[in-house]
Design an enzyme around this catalytic site. Structure first.
Site, mmCIF file in Angstrom:
data_model
loop_
_atom_site.group_PDB
_atom_site.id
_atom_site.type_symbol
_atom_site.label_atom_id
_atom_site.label_comp_id
_atom_site.label_asym_id
_atom_site.label_seq_id
_atom_site.Cartn_x
_atom_site.Cartn_y
_atom_site.Cartn_z
ATOM 1 N N GLY A 152 -15.826 -2.307 -12.579
ATOM 2 C CA GLY A 152 -15.491 -2.844 -11.267
ATOM 3 C C GLY A 152 -15.655 -1.771 -10.197
ATOM 4 N N GLY A 153 -15.011 -1.995 -9.051
ATOM 5 C CA GLY A 153 -15.168 -1.080 -7.918
ATOM 6 C C GLY A 153 -14.741 0.346 -8.238
ATOM 7 C CB SER A 184 -0.912 0.003 1.223
ATOM 8 O OG SER A 184 -1.623 1.219 1.280
ATOM 9 C CG ASN A 196 -12.117 5.665 0.171
ATOM 10 O OD1 ASN A 196 -12.991 6.347 0.701
ATOM 11 N ND2 ASN A 196 -11.139 6.206 -0.527
ATOM 12 C CE LYS A 254 -11.464 0.815 -1.753
ATOM 13 N NZ LYS A 254 -11.307 1.512 -3.024
ATOM 14 C CG ASN A 269 -16.482 -4.248 -17.726
ATOM 15 O OD1 ASN A 269 -15.328 -3.895 -17.511
ATOM 16 N ND2 ASN A 269 -17.045 -5.246 -17.092
ATOM 17 C CE LYS A 323 -17.777 -6.537 -12.960
ATOM 18 N NZ LYS A 323 -16.421 -7.124 -12.780
ATOM 19 C CG ASP A 347 -12.011 5.285 -3.993
ATOM 20 O OD1 ASP A 347 -10.926 5.701 -3.573
ATOM 21 O OD2 ASP A 347 -12.429 4.137 -3.762
ATOM 22 N N GLY A 406 -2.211 7.877 -13.153
ATOM 23 C CA GLY A 406 -2.882 7.209 -12.036
ATOM 24 C C GLY A 406 -2.559 7.756 -10.658
HETATM 25 P P1 ATR Z 1 -11.060 -2.339 -9.121
HETATM 26 O O1 ATR Z 1 -11.508 -2.309 -7.698
HETATM 27 O O2 ATR Z 1 -9.635 -1.887 -9.290
HETATM 28 O O3 ATR Z 1 -12.008 -1.618 -10.026
HETATM 29 P P2 ATR Z 1 -12.217 -4.814 -10.063
HETATM 30 O O4 ATR Z 1 -13.472 -4.478 -9.339
HETATM 31 O O5 ATR Z 1 -11.684 -6.199 -9.963
HETATM 32 O O6 ATR Z 1 -11.009 -3.883 -9.555
HETATM 33 O O7 ATR Z 1 -12.399 -4.391 -11.615
HETATM 34 C C1 ATR Z 1 -11.421 -4.651 -12.581
HETATM 35 C C2 ATR Z 1 -11.905 -4.073 -13.927
HETATM 36 O O8 ATR Z 1 -10.877 -4.294 -14.905
HETATM 37 C C3 ATR Z 1 -13.157 -4.729 -14.477
HETATM 38 O O9 ATR Z 1 -13.877 -3.787 -15.220
HETATM 39 C C4 ATR Z 1 -12.571 -5.824 -15.375
HETATM 40 O O10 ATR Z 1 -13.434 -6.257 -16.400
HETATM 41 P P3 ATR Z 1 -14.475 -7.494 -16.134
HETATM 42 O O11 ATR Z 1 -15.620 -6.893 -15.381
HETATM 43 O O12 ATR Z 1 -14.836 -7.967 -17.473
HETATM 44 O O13 ATR Z 1 -13.707 -8.498 -15.320
HETATM 45 C C5 ATR Z 1 -11.426 -5.073 -15.994
HETATM 46 N N1 ATR Z 1 -10.375 -5.953 -16.528
HETATM 47 C C6 ATR Z 1 -9.442 -6.644 -15.821
HETATM 48 N N2 ATR Z 1 -8.640 -7.333 -16.663
HETATM 49 C C7 ATR Z 1 -9.057 -7.048 -17.931
HETATM 50 C C8 ATR Z 1 -8.628 -7.443 -19.247
HETATM 51 N N3 ATR Z 1 -7.576 -8.259 -19.419
HETATM 52 N N4 ATR Z 1 -9.307 -6.946 -20.317
HETATM 53 C C9 ATR Z 1 -10.347 -6.111 -20.156
HETATM 54 N N5 ATR Z 1 -10.811 -5.713 -18.948
HETATM 55 C C10 ATR Z 1 -10.176 -6.172 -17.850
#
Ligand code: ATR
Length: 290
Positions: free
Chosen positions: A128-129, A18, A88, A67, A149, A154, A103, A234
């Site tokens: 995702g999150g 972290s 968070n 979270k 996505n 999702k 966030d 980032g």
């Molecule tokens: P975070 O909390 O960082 O958002 P997460 O909730 O695990 O982490 O979300 C990861 C995101 O990256 C998701 O949108 C995931 O897409 P899926 O919902 O299809 O899993 C996306 N992601 C991760 N690896 C990927 C890849 N190789 N190609 C495209 N999207 C990817």
């Protein structure tokens, strides 16, 4: 440190990678605050929340995987945190333990340094999150958001919840946007040659933000620079969400530029100590630790 030192920390698992201690210990030092910020690797979340209560810990950051699970363990939730469904930041308010989410604020501040958000067309990659928090922020700014996505369902769920449009990642090429945000982990080392999008979608004048910070200049941001886009790396969202946490805890916003510089230095040091490029195996997070 002495008997009056206030304690803060981050709860997560894994948490040894972290960067939050870098953010907050630096900010405390610059503010002249007698406080320390530690990282806690937590498996039993309920016991850890009791620890906050029992020990009088002043504030806590919460990261993956806690979270969402922490929502039911707190006394109150801030409205936006409740809507996002993720906390968070934990702080004391009138003797109650309250959950917040910074966030979405971090993402908006990072974007607003480079562009006006109101009414803009935004392509958001990911569902995702992190994408969820960013989407809620964009809703407040009345942006027109297109969520793409890999897993279409999702994207559809998140878009439906907020009145946005969704699509599969493969169909993103057809869209024109003012702002493009990568909230997926695509481009993260060791796959740092990858971009979630073909370069041809990027246009001069577009604002491109990546939440991946390892590497700092992702392929997407390199492509953006080459195409004449405004780019946001980032570390911006990471630094800003941390600054909002400080504001919740101390009522004072720290120097965000100084936080960003601390983070940049910590990333460089981390690489030079391990000798390896950052990756999931040597303890680097896959996306920003917020
Ligand atoms: P975070 O909390 O960082 O958002 P997460 O909730 O695990 O982490 O979300 C990861 C995101 O990256 C998701 O949108 C995931 O897409 P899926 O919902 O299809 O899993 C996306 N992601 C991760 N690896 C990927 C890849 N190789 N190609 C495209 N999207 C990817």
């Amino acid at each position: 440190m002495n008997a009056a030192t206030e304690m803060y920390g981050v709860m997560g698992n894994p948490v040894r990678h972290s960067l939050s201690p870098v953010i907050h210990n630096g900010a405390f030092r610059r503010m002249g605050r007698n406080a320390v910020y530690l990282a806690f690797e937590v498996t039993d979340l309920a016991a850890a929340v009791n620890g906050i209560r029992g020990l009088g810990i002043r504030g806590m950051s919460v990261t993956i995987p806690h979270k969402t699970a922490i929502l039911s363990l707190l006394d109150e939730l801030d409205d936006v945190a409740a809507k996002i469904g993720a906390v968070n930041t934990v702080a004391w308010r009138d003797g109650k333990l309250v959950g917040y989410n910074t966030d979405w604020q971090g993402a908006l501040s990072a974007l607003e340094q480079k562009t006006v958000l109101q009414g803009k067309r935004v392509v958001l990659l990911g569902a995702g999150g992190a994408a969820r928090a960013i989407a809620f922020g964009l809703k407040q700014k009345e942006c027109r958001v297109f969520i793409f996505n890999r897993s279409l369902a999702k994207a559809a769920d998140l878009a439906a919840e907020l009145g946005f449009v969704h699509g599969s990642l493969a169909s993103v090429e057809t869209l024109d946007a003012d702002i493009l945000i990568n909230a997926t982990s695509v481009g993260m080392a060791p796959n740092d040659g990858e971009s979630p999008l073909p370069k041809k979608i990027l246009k001069p004048g577009m604002t491109v933000m990546d939440i991946v910070y390892s590497p700092l200049r992702t392929k997407l941001l390199q492509d953006g620079e080459e195409k004449g886009c405004r780019t946001i790396d980032g570390l911006e969202m990471l630094a800003h969400q941390g600054a909002f946490q400080e504001e919740i805890w101390l009522g004072r916003k720290p120097d965000v530029a100084a936080i960003r510089e601390d983070l940049r230095r910590a990333l460089i040091e981390k690489h030079s100590v391990s000798g390896d490029p950052p990756n999931a195996k040597n303890g680097f997070p896959l996306t920003a630790d917020r």
